[in-house]
Structure formats: C-alpha cells, structure tokens
Write an enzyme that holds these catalytic residues in place. Structure first.
Site, PDB file in Angstrom:
ATOM      1  N   GLY A 173      58.920  21.919  21.864  1.00  0.00           N
ATOM      2  CA  GLY A 173      59.294  20.607  21.945  1.00  0.00           C
ATOM      3  C   GLY A 173      59.752  20.028  20.740  1.00  0.00           C
ATOM      4  O   GLY A 173      59.630  20.927  19.413  1.00  0.00           O
ATOM      5  N   ASN A 216      59.962  31.331  18.531  1.00  0.00           N
ATOM      6  CA  ASN A 216      58.870  31.156  19.567  1.00  0.00           C
ATOM      7  C   ASN A 216      57.812  30.375  19.223  1.00  0.00           C
ATOM      8  O   ASN A 216      57.992  29.607  18.291  1.00  0.00           O
ATOM      9  CB  ASN A 216      58.221  32.817  19.774  1.00  0.00           C
ATOM     10  CG  ASN A 216      57.790  32.905  21.363  1.00  0.00           C
ATOM     11  OD1 ASN A 216      57.259  31.720  21.924  1.00  0.00           O
ATOM     12  ND2 ASN A 216      57.782  33.947  21.886  1.00  0.00           N
ATOM     13  N   CYS A 236      54.987  36.694  21.722  1.00  0.00           N
ATOM     14  CA  CYS A 236      54.479  35.961  22.602  1.00  0.00           C
ATOM     15  C   CYS A 236      52.894  35.765  22.025  1.00  0.00           C
ATOM     16  O   CYS A 236      52.066  36.411  21.485  1.00  0.00           O
ATOM     17  CB  CYS A 236      53.914  36.643  23.890  1.00  0.00           C
ATOM     18  SG  CYS A 236      53.096  35.515  24.954  1.00  0.00           S
ATOM     19  N   SER A 279      63.882  31.581  27.239  1.00  0.00           N
ATOM     20  CA  SER A 279      62.839  32.543  27.945  1.00  0.00           C
ATOM     21  C   SER A 279      61.548  31.658  28.517  1.00  0.00           C
ATOM     22  O   SER A 279      61.123  30.947  27.519  1.00  0.00           O
ATOM     23  CB  SER A 279      62.314  33.826  27.546  1.00  0.00           C
ATOM     24  OG  SER A 279      61.665  34.389  28.162  1.00  0.00           O
ATOM     25  N   LEU A 285      52.301  35.037  30.475  1.00  0.00           N
ATOM     26  CA  LEU A 285      53.280  36.217  31.136  1.00  0.00           C
ATOM     27  C   LEU A 285      53.123  36.772  32.512  1.00  0.00           C
ATOM     28  O   LEU A 285      53.125  37.680  32.886  1.00  0.00           O
ATOM     29  CB  LEU A 285      53.056  37.472  30.180  1.00  0.00           C
ATOM     30  CG  LEU A 285      53.607  37.528  28.923  1.00  0.00           C
ATOM     31  CD1 LEU A 285      52.976  38.491  28.075  1.00  0.00           C
ATOM     32  CD2 LEU A 285      55.084  37.646  28.911  1.00  0.00           C
TER      33      LEU A 285
END
Ligand code: RRO
Length: 321
Positions: free
Chosen positions: A233, A208, A147, A38, A90
């Site tokens: 990464g 995440n 998030c 995502s 977002l």
C-alpha cells in the site's frame, strides 16, 4: 526527450506500448505499461465485468506452486496506517489445477496473462515453469523470488547466487519471457538485480512486500495467524521508488515498478525512477478501477505533454539527480 507536433499525437496505444523483454527473441510487447500485481487480481476472472481488462497491459496471476496449497492460518490480513499486512501463504490449486480451471478463460481475456510462479528447488522451479509454454494468451512468467510468507520464500532473492540459480532453472524449463520479482527485504539490491539479469531474466519487477508485524494489545498476541506478514500500500511507495531507482541504474533489462501505486502521479514517479511499466496491487482492493484509470491518465499525460512515447520519461529523474 522526443517531442512531436500536436496533430500527430492522437491518443493511441503506440505511445504507451512497451516491450518488456527486448532481449527475448519474441519480445514481450504490451499495449499499455500498466499491469495488475500478483496476488491482488486472482487469476483474472474475478474482476471480469468490473474492470475493463482491454485497458491493461497484462494481468499477473496469483502465484502458482508445484503442489496445491491451502495457505496460511487466519487471520491473513490486517489494515495498517496507509497500507495493509498480508500473510496469505500462497493458496493455489497447483499447475494442473490452475490450467484445468483457468486456461480456457485466459485464452478469451482481452489482455494477456503473465503467470506468477514459486517453488523450492531448482528442479521444481524448472518443472513448474514447463507447464505454461503452450497456453493461449499466456505471454510470460514472473518468478516470485520474494514471497515473505512461507518458509524459505525469501531465500531466493536475498542472495545473488540462489537468485541466479533460480532464474537459470526457470529459463531451462520454459521458453517464455521471464520477469524476476525481487524483495525489498535485503541490505543491497544491486548485486541481486545484476545477478538475475546475468542469469537470463528478461525483466525485473520490484518490490514485493516488506516484512512487518502487528500485535493486538488487548490479547497481547500477534494479530496475524502466521505472526508476520508483508506490508503493502501507499506506506511502502517511497521504499519502492528508491528500490526501482537503484535497480534501474544497475541493469539494462526493463524494470517494472510495484509498491503503493494508486494514482497517475504514483505511476509517474516509478517511470521517472526508471520503470518501463508498473503493476498496481493493493490499490485494486479499494478501487478495482485503479489500474485502468492509470492507463487513462498516462494516455492523457502523453498527449498533453506532446510526448511521442511514455518511454521518453523512463528514468528521467536520473539525469535530474
Ligand atoms: O501469498 C502470499 O502470502 C504472498 C505472496 Br506469494 C507474495 O509474494 N507476497 C505477499 O505479500 N504475500
């Protein structure tokens, strides 16, 4: 480990196919265990014509929220050693806008779509989830409990009770298979993973991004407009492999590994740690073909090692620890 004779190991999707929601009545059968993460693949159309989407297990969309959002102040990204920080915040057109703008395109994609969601309260999680049940080619939801870039965004996955309440709310709103996406920004992942499994998550994805910060020395100010951001990464890969290893020995639902996966070798580390599938994220920015190349690599690996299924490797590092 199941081995089969070489003549019966023609490179085929079945050796790579995976059910990511065996506890859901309809399952979540994907042809390949390689998905896009995502926030790194837009809503799918952005990479059409560049990436061979038929070689992906599924795409996971940018996270959708109950109301449209513009996102965080700029700058929103900065490169870091072996990775990057993002604070995108977002931006998305909300469920009605996304469905209006994207659902016809989703229906025609050569791979299925998993819609990523985030909301703020149980009732809004439920209502948001209810929008996506009857859309062609939308096969599952991923609840983004993690998030790092909006107020309260991390709250859902730092506490087992609110994580469970959120998962229950999404389950109440939608009959689709549900993947709960967890944060690495916690002291102890196992109770949170257990809690979302008990609440009805059919699969768990992690990690995440890790909250970080860059300061520009010349101006003496935080580089990112929102001050902090999420690190992704290759720099985060060992953290992610450890997180998958810990969660895989805690839950029975499938685990989906995310975090710095750019090559076949990276993907295999996650599989050996216990991931039934992987999501490729930041690597796509540098090499849009990274995910499909990992599918190619897994296909060759399974053939060259005479494995009946990639599933034979899932969690193998646990018995070698
Ligand atoms: O949009 C973002 O800033 C963002 C999200 Br929703 C997320 O889940 N993880 C991330 O690193 N950035």
């Amino acid at each position: 480990m199941t081995r089969v004779s070489p003549e019966s190991t023609a490179p085929s999707a079945p050796a790579l196919s995976v059910d990511l929601a065996p506890s859901h009545p309809g399952g979540l059968e994907l042809r390949f265990p390689v998905l896009t993460a995502s926030g790194t693949f837009g809503f799918g159309d952005e990479y059409q014509g560049v990436v061979d989407l038929s070689r992906l297990g599924a795409i996971v969309t940018k996270t959708v929220t109950p109301e449209p959002r513009d996102g965080n102040p700029t700058p929103r990204t900065v490169e870091t050693p072996a990775g990057m920080l993002n604070s995108i915040g977002l931006p998305n057109p909300g469920p009605d806008g996304v469905i209006r703008e994207k659902s016809a395109m989703w229906a025609d994609l050569p791979c299925p779509v998993i819609v990523s969601l985030a909301a703020h309260r149980p009732d809004t999680w439920s209502t948001l989830a209810s929008h996506f049940d009857d859309l062609a080619n939308v096969v599952a939801l991923e609840a983004n409990l993690s998030c790092p870039n909006v107020a309260g965004g991390l709250d859902f996955s730092t506490d087992p009770e609110s994580a469970a309440a959120t998962v229950a709310a999404v389950r109440a709103g939608s009959g689709l298979p549900l993947i709960a996406k967890l944060s690495p920004n916690v002291t102890n992942l196992a109770p949170i993973a257990k809690s979302v499994e008990t609440a009805g998550a059919h699969a768990i994805s992690l990690i995440n991004t890790i909250v970080g910060m860059v300061i520009e020395v010349e101006s003496r100010r935080p580089f990112l407009g929102a001050v902090t951001g999420g690190l992704s990464g290759p720099a985060v890969r060992p953290v992610a492999v450890r997180a998958v290893y810990e969660v895989a020995r805690t839950v029975h639902v499938p685990v989906i590994g995310i975090g710095g996966i750019a090559t076949l070798d990276d993907a295999l580390q996650f599989v050996l740690a216990g991931a039934s599938a992987v999501q490729v994220g930041t690597a796509t920015f540098r090499n849009p073909l990274a995910a499909q190349q990992i599918t190619d690599g897994l296909e060759s690996y399974v053939r060259d090692h005479n494995l009946a299924s990639i599933g034979d490797l899932v969690g193998a590092a646990h018995s070698n620890s």
